[in-house]
Design a protein around this motif. Structure first.
Motif, PDB file in Angstrom:
ATOM      1  N   ILE A 242      -3.819  18.609  64.664  1.00  0.00           N
ATOM      2  CA  ILE A 242      -2.772  19.582  64.318  1.00  0.00           C
ATOM      3  C   ILE A 242      -1.474  19.225  65.042  1.00  0.00           C
ATOM      4  O   ILE A 242      -0.409  19.133  64.441  1.00  0.00           O
ATOM      5  N   LEU A 243      -1.579  18.980  66.363  1.00  0.00           N
ATOM      6  CA  LEU A 243      -0.370  18.702  67.150  1.00  0.00           C
ATOM      7  C   LEU A 243       0.321  17.423  66.692  1.00  0.00           C
ATOM      8  O   LEU A 243       1.543  17.372  66.589  1.00  0.00           O
ATOM      9  N   LEU A 244      -0.474  16.386  66.413  1.00  0.00           N
ATOM     10  CA  LEU A 244       0.124  15.115  66.005  1.00  0.00           C
ATOM     11  C   LEU A 244       0.787  15.242  64.630  1.00  0.00           C
ATOM     12  O   LEU A 244       1.857  14.689  64.404  1.00  0.00           O
ATOM     13  N   GLU A 245       0.132  15.997  63.738  1.00  0.00           N
ATOM     14  CA  GLU A 245       0.731  16.171  62.404  1.00  0.00           C
ATOM     15  C   GLU A 245       2.029  16.969  62.494  1.00  0.00           C
ATOM     16  O   GLU A 245       3.006  16.641  61.825  1.00  0.00           O
ATOM     17  N   GLU A 246       2.013  18.007  63.369  1.00  0.00           N
ATOM     18  CA  GLU A 246       3.238  18.796  63.563  1.00  0.00           C
ATOM     19  C   GLU A 246       4.366  17.899  64.047  1.00  0.00           C
ATOM     20  O   GLU A 246       5.471  17.947  63.558  1.00  0.00           O
ATOM     21  N   LYS A 247       4.024  17.043  65.012  1.00  0.00           N
ATOM     22  CA  LYS A 247       5.024  16.148  65.591  1.00  0.00           C
ATOM     23  C   LYS A 247       5.550  15.171  64.544  1.00  0.00           C
ATOM     24  O   LYS A 247       6.748  14.959  64.438  1.00  0.00           O
ATOM     25  N   GLU A 248       4.600  14.614  63.774  1.00  0.00           N
ATOM     26  CA  GLU A 248       5.004  13.681  62.718  1.00  0.00           C
ATOM     27  C   GLU A 248       5.947  14.368  61.733  1.00  0.00           C
ATOM     28  O   GLU A 248       6.944  13.804  61.309  1.00  0.00           O
ATOM     29  N   GLY A 249       5.588  15.638  61.410  1.00  0.00           N
ATOM     30  CA  GLY A 249       6.415  16.424  60.497  1.00  0.00           C
ATOM     31  C   GLY A 249       7.811  16.601  61.049  1.00  0.00           C
ATOM     32  O   GLY A 249       8.803  16.366  60.354  1.00  0.00           O
ATOM     33  N   GLU A 250       7.872  16.966  62.349  1.00  0.00           N
ATOM     34  CA  GLU A 250       9.180  17.162  62.990  1.00  0.00           C
ATOM     35  C   GLU A 250       9.983  15.870  62.996  1.00  0.00           C
ATOM     36  O   GLU A 250      11.161  15.843  62.681  1.00  0.00           O
ATOM     37  N   GLU A 251       9.283  14.777  63.339  1.00  0.00           N
ATOM     38  CA  GLU A 251       9.982  13.482  63.397  1.00  0.00           C
ATOM     39  C   GLU A 251      10.503  13.086  62.023  1.00  0.00           C
ATOM     40  O   GLU A 251      11.626  12.603  61.883  1.00  0.00           O
TER      41      GLU A 251
ATOM     42  N   THR B  93      14.301  12.420  61.050  1.00  0.00           N
ATOM     43  CA  THR B  93      14.758  11.186  60.408  1.00  0.00           C
ATOM     44  C   THR B  93      15.560  11.513  59.157  1.00  0.00           C
ATOM     45  O   THR B  93      16.583  10.901  58.877  1.00  0.00           O
ATOM     46  N   LYS B  94      15.056  12.514  58.407  1.00  0.00           N
ATOM     47  CA  LYS B  94      15.756  12.931  57.191  1.00  0.00           C
ATOM     48  C   LYS B  94      17.165  13.399  57.519  1.00  0.00           C
ATOM     49  O   LYS B  94      18.125  13.023  56.850  1.00  0.00           O
ATOM     50  N   GLU B  95      17.255  14.234  58.598  1.00  0.00           N
ATOM     51  CA  GLU B  95      18.558  14.727  59.040  1.00  0.00           C
ATOM     52  C   GLU B  95      19.490  13.574  59.345  1.00  0.00           C
ATOM     53  O   GLU B  95      20.622  13.525  58.889  1.00  0.00           O
ATOM     54  N   VAL B  96      18.955  12.610  60.128  1.00  0.00           N
ATOM     55  CA  VAL B  96      19.754  11.458  60.526  1.00  0.00           C
ATOM     56  C   VAL B  96      20.205  10.694  59.280  1.00  0.00           C
ATOM     57  O   VAL B  96      21.368  10.328  59.130  1.00  0.00           O
ATOM     58  N   ASP B  97      19.244  10.498  58.333  1.00  0.00           N
ATOM     59  CA  ASP B  97      19.566   9.783  57.098  1.00  0.00           C
ATOM     60  C   ASP B  97      20.704  10.470  56.345  1.00  0.00           C
ATOM     61  O   ASP B  97      21.622   9.824  55.867  1.00  0.00           O
TER      62      ASP B  97
ATOM     63  N   LYS C 113      23.038  12.435  57.556  1.00  0.00           N
ATOM     64  CA  LYS C 113      24.303  12.243  58.271  1.00  0.00           C
ATOM     65  C   LYS C 113      24.851  10.849  57.997  1.00  0.00           C
ATOM     66  O   LYS C 113      26.025  10.657  57.742  1.00  0.00           O
ATOM     67  N   GLU C 114      23.898   9.846  58.068  1.00  0.00           N
ATOM     68  CA  GLU C 114      24.297   8.458  57.823  1.00  0.00           C
ATOM     69  C   GLU C 114      24.908   8.336  56.425  1.00  0.00           C
ATOM     70  O   GLU C 114      25.947   7.703  56.232  1.00  0.00           O
ATOM     71  N   ASP C 115      24.210   8.979  55.457  1.00  0.00           N
ATOM     72  CA  ASP C 115      24.687   8.944  54.069  1.00  0.00           C
ATOM     73  C   ASP C 115      26.102   9.464  53.966  1.00  0.00           C
ATOM     74  O   ASP C 115      26.965   8.861  53.327  1.00  0.00           O
ATOM     75  N   LYS C 116      26.296  10.632  54.632  1.00  0.00           N
ATOM     76  CA  LYS C 116      27.613  11.269  54.603  1.00  0.00           C
ATOM     77  C   LYS C 116      28.677  10.328  55.139  1.00  0.00           C
ATOM     78  O   LYS C 116      29.728  10.139  54.538  1.00  0.00           O
ATOM     79  N   LYS C 117      28.327   9.698  56.282  1.00  0.00           N
ATOM     80  CA  LYS C 117      29.274   8.772  56.929  1.00  0.00           C
ATOM     81  C   LYS C 117      29.646   7.654  55.965  1.00  0.00           C
ATOM     82  O   LYS C 117      30.793   7.311  55.780  1.00  0.00           O
ATOM     83  N   LYS C 118      28.556   7.100  55.332  1.00  0.00           N
ATOM     84  CA  LYS C 118      28.790   5.974  54.426  1.00  0.00           C
ATOM     85  C   LYS C 118      29.726   6.367  53.305  1.00  0.00           C
ATOM     86  O   LYS C 118      30.651   5.649  52.949  1.00  0.00           O
TER      87      LYS C 118
END
Ligand SMILES: Nc1ncnc2c1ncn2[C@@H]1O[C@H](COP(=O)(O)OP(=O)(O)OP(=O)(O)O)[C@@H](O)[C@H]1O
Ligand SMILES: [Mg+2]
Length: 333
Positions: free
Chosen positions: A303-312, A316-320, A322-327
């Motif tokens: 459960i904990l690892l899946e939660e973490k993977e989900g958060e990560e 990553t999506k958030e970062v992507d 932002k990157e998209d916006k910048k581009k």
């Protein structure tokens, strides 16, 4: 994720790589006699689990270790138990989910994590022991009393977060030591914990020894009166400490009151608990109190690892984004 749930208990080691099937063996490590010569360059031979138990019962000159005492990892040979468990499971996990007594120190937890990382080449997730059973039973808010061989651990969880807990240095070993002394005084023979378990849980089982050229045997009925008396005062001690921990808590938290560990399977123990808590809550027990921690460590880690993977992944999506916006901005310019 390659994951193993591992419960190295004072009396039994339990391990699972699927959260369902559990490998179990006695927590015993035996070192054979050092040979005068060894053509293969091997020093001492190491025996683990059932094999070690058989060896110590049939050979002298072997050094037997029970690496845990009163919830403490007393000796590095506990790593032999961990390695043996992984060998039997045929597993090379990236993560080992395991437990320690509630009142273990931070240093003990760090050392265990370091050993797991260095010796088993895996990341360690360490939980307070009874939390395993609660996770196995799908309970995220509740109380669990784990009566093991070396310690009794109490944990209170609220929404899967640790609220309170305690470790009593009183487990099945206290009960067994007392019964052992009574048997020794009455008939002059020593019995092992394994024999006592069989004696107490199997009605027709007999423990026998040849002594002074005679056959001496004992069965359940020979110890039942003494056992009942000792068991009641033992349970009473555990119950009163548990009640101390529960004092002041909301009834919503205490609604799920679980007892587990091998001690909860000994005759009369569950019934004594039920009686003592009849004004508090209904006492429940997992289907297999001996393996429930190992299975729960597995579940909890998953459960904990899946939660973490989900958060990560979300990060990553958030970062992507932002990157998209910048581009896009750069393109416009
Ligand atoms: N059917 C049974 N089979 C095996 N052990 C049993 C059984 N019933 C009761 N027991 C008792 O349960 C004990 C083992 O319990 P458990 O596996 O929970 O302890 P542990 O995890 O090794 O100890 P700890 O948690 O204190 O380190 C045995 O020593 C035995 O006394
Ligand atoms: Mg245990």
């Amino acid at each position: 994720m390659n994951l193993v749930g591992l419960d190295i208990g004072t009396n039994y080691t339990k391990a699972t790589k699927d959260g369902k099937n559990v490998t179990i063996f006695p927590s015993i490590v035996a070192y054979g006699e050092e040979k005068d010569w060894s053509l293969k360059g091997e020093g001492k031979e190491v025996y683990v689990g059932e094999e070690a138990l058989a060896i110590i019962q049939s050979l002298e000159n072997v050094e037997a270790m029970r690496p845990l005492h009163e919830g403490r990892l007393m000796h590095q040979s506990y790593l032999e138990l961990a390695k043996h468990a992984l060998r039997v499971l045929n597993a090379t996990p990236e993560v080992v989910a395991t437990g320690l007594p509630v009142k273990s120190s931070k240093k003990e937890r760090e050392e265990l994590a370091k050993d797991i990382s260095e010796q088993l080449d895996a990341r360690a997730l360490i939980f307070p022991e009874p939390a395993g059973t609660l996770a196995y039973m799908g309970i995220d808010t509740g109380v669990c009393v784990d009566i093991g061989f070396g310690t009794t651990d109490i944990v209170v969880l609220s929404h899967m977060e640790y609220l309170r807990g305690d470790t009593l240095l009183v487990g099945v070993d206290w009960l067994y030591e007392n019964i052992e002394v009574i048997i020794r005084n009455n008939v002059g023979i020593s019995v092992t914990p394994e024999e006592l378990t069989k004696l107490l849980t199997t009605p027709d089982y007999e423990v026998g020894r040849i002594r002074g050229g005679k056959r001496i045997t004992i069965s359940q009925k020979d110890v039942s009166t003494e056992y009942d008396k000792l068991m009641r005062s033992w349970v009473e001690r555990i119950v009163s400490r548990t009640k101390l921990i529960l004092e002041g808590l909301s009834t919503a938290i205490v609604d799920k009151l679980v007892i587990t560990g091998g001690g909860s399977l000994l005759p009369g123990v569950y019934e004594e608990f039920e009686k003592s808590f009849e004004d508090v809550a209904k006492v429940i027990r997992p289907d297999d109190p001996i393996t429930s921690n190992a299975k729960g460590y597995y579940t909890l880690a998953k459960i904990l690892l899946e939660e973490k993977e989900g958060e990560e992944a979300a990060e990553t999506k958030e970062v992507d984004k932002k990157e998209d916006k910048k581009k896009r901005k750069v393109k416009k310019e």
